[in-house]
Design an enzyme around this catalytic site. Structure first.
Site, PDB file in Angstrom:
ATOM      1  N   GLU A 264       0.844  -1.200   0.000  1.00 26.25           N
ATOM      2  CA  GLU A 264       0.000   0.000   0.000  1.00 26.25           C
ATOM      3  C   GLU A 264       0.875   1.244   0.000  1.00 26.25           C
ATOM      4  O   GLU A 264       1.540   1.553   1.001  1.00 26.25           O
ATOM      5  CB  GLU A 264      -0.924   0.022   1.227  1.00 26.25           C
ATOM      6  CG  GLU A 264      -1.864   1.221   1.164  1.00 26.25           C
ATOM      7  CD  GLU A 264      -2.792   1.352   2.365  1.00 26.25           C
ATOM      8  OE1 GLU A 264      -2.982   0.367   3.078  1.00 26.25           O
ATOM      9  OE2 GLU A 264      -3.315   2.453   2.565  1.00 26.25           O
ATOM     10  N   LYS A 396      -8.626 -15.001  16.049  1.00 27.46           N
ATOM     11  CA  LYS A 396      -8.826 -14.625  14.641  1.00 27.46           C
ATOM     12  C   LYS A 396     -10.277 -14.319  14.270  1.00 27.46           C
ATOM     13  O   LYS A 396     -10.690 -14.538  13.143  1.00 27.46           O
ATOM     14  CB  LYS A 396      -8.248 -15.706  13.713  1.00 27.46           C
ATOM     15  CG  LYS A 396      -6.779 -15.986  13.979  1.00 27.46           C
ATOM     16  CD  LYS A 396      -6.209 -17.099  13.162  1.00 27.46           C
ATOM     17  CE  LYS A 396      -4.776 -17.399  13.603  1.00 27.46           C
ATOM     18  NZ  LYS A 396      -4.175 -18.520  12.949  1.00 27.46           N
ATOM     19  N   ASP A 472       1.540 -14.151  12.792  1.00 23.66           N
ATOM     20  CA  ASP A 472       0.405 -14.727  12.073  1.00 23.66           C
ATOM     21  C   ASP A 472      -0.489 -13.573  11.598  1.00 23.66           C
ATOM     22  O   ASP A 472      -1.142 -12.918  12.418  1.00 23.66           O
ATOM     23  CB  ASP A 472      -0.365 -15.654  13.030  1.00 23.66           C
ATOM     24  CG  ASP A 472      -1.449 -16.438  12.309  1.00 23.66           C
ATOM     25  OD1 ASP A 472      -1.891 -15.965  11.234  1.00 23.66           O
ATOM     26  OD2 ASP A 472      -1.862 -17.488  12.820  1.00 23.66           O
ATOM     27  N   HIS A 570      -2.333  10.232  -1.465  1.00 26.69           N
ATOM     28  CA  HIS A 570      -2.512   8.900  -2.061  1.00 26.69           C
ATOM     29  C   HIS A 570      -2.320   8.962  -3.564  1.00 26.69           C
ATOM     30  O   HIS A 570      -1.779   8.040  -4.162  1.00 26.69           O
ATOM     31  CB  HIS A 570      -3.885   8.332  -1.709  1.00 26.69           C
ATOM     32  CG  HIS A 570      -3.822   7.473  -0.491  1.00 26.69           C
ATOM     33  ND1 HIS A 570      -3.672   6.111  -0.546  1.00 26.69           N
ATOM     34  CD2 HIS A 570      -3.849   7.796   0.814  1.00 26.69           C
ATOM     35  CE1 HIS A 570      -3.630   5.640   0.686  1.00 26.69           C
ATOM     36  NE2 HIS A 570      -3.736   6.628   1.518  1.00 26.69           N
TER      37      HIS A 570
END
Ligand code: ADP
Length: 584
Positions: A264, A396, A472, A570
């Site tokens: 990104e 998660k 993770d 951006h």
């Protein structure tokens, strides 16, 4: 075909580098254009069609009026000139692209003239490199002499240490077996005893089976032995993610260069700006409030009364020593802290929390929990264990239990940003930031019914640091729970900013942390591996750094939004003209 592959093998790295040079160095006419390519193309296309239309209209009029065709007015001369100019441009641009598209495949050294299968695949997939040859995409070996520091790091095995992945008739037989389904793909590592060769064969079989090329997915330059039985099954290559550095981040009196793996644009630059603002204001401070990984099995009884009996037993301090003795025998590092019980009818959820040293700790806590369940079975023989994980952990998934009780490391990180720095570095002012934080991160998130999402983009920073350091990435869900607070202090001149993150789940041993790249990033932060002197302090420090980086990211993004710069920056970092031209 095998013989031909063997013949061409020695020169392939050279050929590849030539091809890369061809791709990279080929200068296009478009590179010289002062305007973005799409603008120039639009201008010349419009000019061309307009001029053609104009000349045709004039021609028709001349025929109608019986004017001689060679009598040309000034506007017609201009139109003819414009026609030539636009024609030359369009021919030059699209003509060269067309010629290149014809020339390139024939200049591709690996183009195949051979087997029918390969031709069929090429037709289906329209790829440039046939299956087997895609395996030979060796990357040029690094030539720099190793420094004493890099010598210590585990280096991936390079191609010249191993036989060529797919060159032998034996390999070809195995590939055919995998394609036919007689050799299970998962058994290749065990069968061959060479993980790289297994990956290469699996990759080739996959390409033949699917008719799709993997030529952009590298195979070389990775230590496949290092992931065996630990990180990834049935590998066929690896994905490359760039790592950028934000910082230095001045946190608790020390400087950290924070590695962030991301695709990104803006993210690293923005976090870096936040770090600068923090540094110029004297640094950030963090506090670790708790450190415990959780696992919650679900057990069922015949009645709710029996479930309540076990709850009472486990919550009685008198029994804690016995239960923790059973739990702790599974590891030197796993130490039971508490058990929180919740009942749903006759089902009981037991949320075990334990310290796990420098490991993130899921395996460790699960082993301890299993020991306790085995132990309890003696006194509660009617207990039916339905699952070692009953989602009350909660791993998660977004869940209030982690937001309220915490999971992994609970950290608060704060800084006082001077008003001057807010204006000069962050290009906004304290009052605007405080107001935006209240209306966006607090009220806006409340309106959205957020769960732990009272922040601007904590998950951006968490994910990037997690991927770089071998955490993770799926645990980004609860690890990104964060409430960002901003308050004007010193009569509104300076800004007090903090992030409170109750469930940062990180480790510096186990999982992906031991892989070469990830381990290098941990090393950069000074938290690689197990801390021998004080087990757990590496993982705790990593959690503080994650919170510090999130603080920097929050400061910078909130400032960009407050100053109305978000879209502009951006566009600058995500949509450069160069990229657009390349893509077109
Ligand atoms: P996780 O529980 O995060 O999945 P693993 O079980 O894969 O982690 O890795 C932890 C392993 O590392 C355990 O076998 C543990 O004994 C070992 N270990 C060595 N040093 C440490 C340490 N300082 N902290 C935690 N675990 C350690």
């Amino acid at each position: 075909m095998e013989a031909r592959r063997r013949e061409t093998q020695p020169s392939q790295p050279l050929k590849l580098s030539k091809q890369l040079a061809f791709d990279d160095d080929a200068t296009k006419a478009s590179d010289a254009l002062p305007l973005p390519l799409y603008v120039t193309n639009t201008v010349f296309f419009t000019l061309f069609f307009w001029v053609v239309y104009f000349l045709l209209t004039r021609w028709r009029e001349k025929i109608r009026n019986s004017t001689p065709l060679h009598m040309i007015s000034f506007s017609e001369m201009l139109a003819i000139f414009a026609l030539f100019v636009s024609l030359i441009y369009l021919l030059g641009f699209f003509g060269i692209e067309f010629v290149q598209s014809i020339i390139r495949p024939s200049s591709d050294m690996w183009a195949d003239d051979g087997e029918e299968d390969d031709i069929a695949l090429q037709k289906e997939d329209a790829r440039k490199v046939p299956c087997g040859q895609a395996l030979d995409c060796s990357l040029p070996a690094p030539v720099a002499a190793p420094s004493p520091e890099t010598e210590k790091l585990p280096t991936p095995k390079v191609s010249d240490e191993m036989p060529d992945p797919v060159t032998t008739e034996e390999d070809e037989e195995i590939i055919k077996g995998v394609v036919a389904g007689t050799t299970p793909s998962y058994s290749l590592e065990a069968k061959l005893g060479n993980c790289k060769r297994a990956a290469a064969i699996r990759r080739e079989a996959l390409q033949r089976l699917t008719g799709k090329s993997l030529s952009g997915l590298p195979l070389e330059g990775f230590d496949y032995e290092s992931i065996l039985g630990q990180c990834c099954e049935m590998p066929v290559g690896y994905v490359q993610i760039p790592v950028g550095i934000a910082g230095p981040l001045f946190l608790d009196g020390r400087e950290y260069s924070v590695p962030m793996a991301t695709t990104e644009g803006c993210l690293v630059a923005s976090t870096n700006r936040g770090c600068k603002a923090i540094n110029l204001s004297g640094g950030a401070t963090s506090v670790l409030l708790r450190d415990g990984m959780t696992r919650a099995p679900v057990v069922r009884f015949g009645t709710a009364k029996r479930a309540a009996d076990l709850k009472q037993y486990l919550e009685d301090p008198m029994n804690f020593e016995t239960v923790s003795a059973a739990f702790n025998k599974s590891s030197r590092f796993g130490r039971l802290q508490n058990i929180k019980c919740a009942i749903a009818g006759k089902n009981l959820y037991l949320r075990f929390s334990c310290s796990t040293g420098d490991a993130m700790g899921m395996n460790m806590v699960s082993k301890g929990v299993q020991n306790v369940l085995d132990f309890l079975q003696t006194d509660f023989p009617d207990m039916d264990v339905l699952g070692i994980s009953g989602n009350y952990c909660s791993d998660k998934k977004p869940a209030a239990v982690n937001w309220i009780e915490g999971r992994g490391k609970s950290v608060v990180c704060e800084a006082i940003i001077k008003g001057d720095v807010v204006r000069k570095v962050l290009k906004t002012n304290v009052a605007s930031l405080v107001e935006l934080n209240m209306l966006k991160n607090l009220t806006g998130s409340a309106m959205a019914g957020a769960l732990g999402g009272f922040n601007a983009h904590a998950s951006n920073i968490v994910s990037a640091v997690y991927i770089a350091t071998g955490q993770d990435p799926a645990q980004n869900i609860e690890s990104s729970h964060c409430i960002t607070m901003m308050e004007g202090i010193n009569d509104g001149e300076d800004l007090h900013v903090s992030v409170t993150m109750p469930s940062i789940e990180v480790g510096t041993v186990g999982g992906g942390t031991q892989l070469a790249s990830q381990s290098a990033c941990l090393n950069l932060l000074g938290v690689k591996g197990a801390n021998k002197d004080s087990p757990g302090s590496n993982a705790r420090l990593l959690a503080r750094v994650v919170a510090g980086a999130v603080l920097a990211g929050e400061l910078s993004l909130m400032s960009a939004i407050s100053a109305g710069q978000l879209v502009k920056s951006h566009m600058k970092y995500n949509r450069s003209n160069k990229d657009a031209a390349k893509a077109s």
